[in-house]
Design an enzyme around this catalytic site. Sequence first.
Site, PDB file in Angstrom:
ATOM      1  N   TYR A 135       0.629  -1.305   0.063  1.00  0.00           N
ATOM      2  CA  TYR A 135       0.092  -0.073   0.136  1.00  0.00           C
ATOM      3  C   TYR A 135       0.859   1.456   0.179  1.00  0.00           C
ATOM      4  O   TYR A 135       1.793   1.275   0.864  1.00  0.00           O
ATOM      5  CB  TYR A 135      -0.764  -0.122   1.383  1.00  0.00           C
ATOM      6  CG  TYR A 135      -1.690   1.310   1.431  1.00  0.00           C
ATOM      7  CD1 TYR A 135      -2.939   1.444   0.928  1.00  0.00           C
ATOM      8  CD2 TYR A 135      -1.218   2.514   2.033  1.00  0.00           C
ATOM      9  CE1 TYR A 135      -3.712   2.615   0.919  1.00  0.00           C
ATOM     10  CE2 TYR A 135      -1.786   3.582   2.258  1.00  0.00           C
ATOM     11  CZ  TYR A 135      -3.125   3.509   1.556  1.00  0.00           C
ATOM     12  OH  TYR A 135      -3.547   4.865   1.728  1.00  0.00           O
ATOM     13  N   GLU A 223      -3.436   7.824  -3.728  1.00  0.00           N
ATOM     14  CA  GLU A 223      -3.397   6.565  -3.128  1.00  0.00           C
ATOM     15  C   GLU A 223      -3.145   5.063  -4.331  1.00  0.00           C
ATOM     16  O   GLU A 223      -3.998   5.143  -5.192  1.00  0.00           O
ATOM     17  CB  GLU A 223      -4.472   6.084  -2.312  1.00  0.00           C
ATOM     18  CG  GLU A 223      -4.790   5.046  -1.505  1.00  0.00           C
ATOM     19  CD  GLU A 223      -6.113   4.754  -1.000  1.00  0.00           C
ATOM     20  OE1 GLU A 223      -6.099   4.792   0.142  1.00  0.00           O
ATOM     21  OE2 GLU A 223      -6.968   4.480  -1.549  1.00  0.00           O
TER      22      GLU A 223
END
Length: 414
Positions: A135, A223
């Site tokens: 991530y 993101e």
Amino acid sequence: MHRGNAIDAATARSSVAPNMNIHEYQAKELFLKYGVPTPGGSVASTSEEAAAAATALGGKGLVVKAQVHAGGRGKGTFMNGFKGGVHLVNTAEEAADIAGKMIGQTLVTHQTGPEGKLVSKVLIAQGVDIKKEYYLAILLDRATERPVIVLSSEGGVNIEEVAEHTPEKIINEPINPALGLQSFQCKKLGKAVGLSSDKLRAFEKVLTSLYKLFMACDCSMVEINPLVETPTGEILALDAKFNFDDNALFRHPDIVAYRDLTEEDPREVEAGKFDLNYIGLDGNIACMVNGAGLAMATMDIIKQCGGDPANFLDVGGGAKEEQVREAFRILCADPKVEAILVNIFGGIMKCDIIAQGIINAAKTIELRVPLVVRLEGTNVELGRKMLLESGLPIITATDLADAAAKAVKAAKAA
């Protein structure tokens, strides 16, 4: 390197002021422009376009992904019963079939709410062999007032769950905006999530390109989930979400062109046309206030009195009569609204001028719900007198607590 405050950093996405979002296929265009490695793909609006895109990409090992402004697409369900907004396909025919089951249908995920979002496009992308998922995000951190990189070895899952259960697996690295992202920070971050030395160069390329994009496009958040390592050693961005600072969009007409109004609350879109700061909520008491702080206090007191605000609406310190009228029109158009509370502090705007604007707006637009008005400030006595003598069914209040109580009572009676 900071491992504290992981939950704050990981959940900062939900606390950022509402900013413009873009679709994944548009994010890929920005990735390619700024050199962030990402698999190839094409967007399709019909089954035929999906088949053609799949053929152009080789037909095998492809992914069909519904394009909506929401996460959790893979676990979502369409209202027609079709499961999942992300599917693997191996032929152009499969791509066309899956696209046909998505396009024009409403997808419900944990982020869309029960009403879901309509899918008008799908992304046909090259599939990737994945060795490891990570991530990665860059966002603006309010505490440090600078960009911060959020990185975790636990990619491909909800980062909020990682933050809650294993916060030690989330790393936060603040960036000095005067110096920019440094090479040693990239290497430190890569090693912290277990990347071997021969992968650090590829990781640094991704991170530096992403930071360049973040700064150049005035992003408030980028993101990537997941960022993946392939068996051949590539580091690729598979999925992306962007937020852009609305106040900087005048510098980016190319990004403004990405805006998809069908993904936004129509009330907020309409309010934006008149420079009204509006955010729709789920309650039944509409609010019209001048000043963001006063608007939030008004919503708080409505809750304390047992009611639920239907919106945040800040008309600003110098609202014109047209803005007041349009604000009323937007509030009255919401079928959930059962009462309207106007709370104005007359500083720059005098209370008599505000009162006249309210009277004119109430006469122009047929009010179907009770209207509670609280005025305070310059010329307040004159403003209250004008409201009382207007002949309109306006409920006046002496202070904020009185106004909130009367609005909640009126909504319950309605």
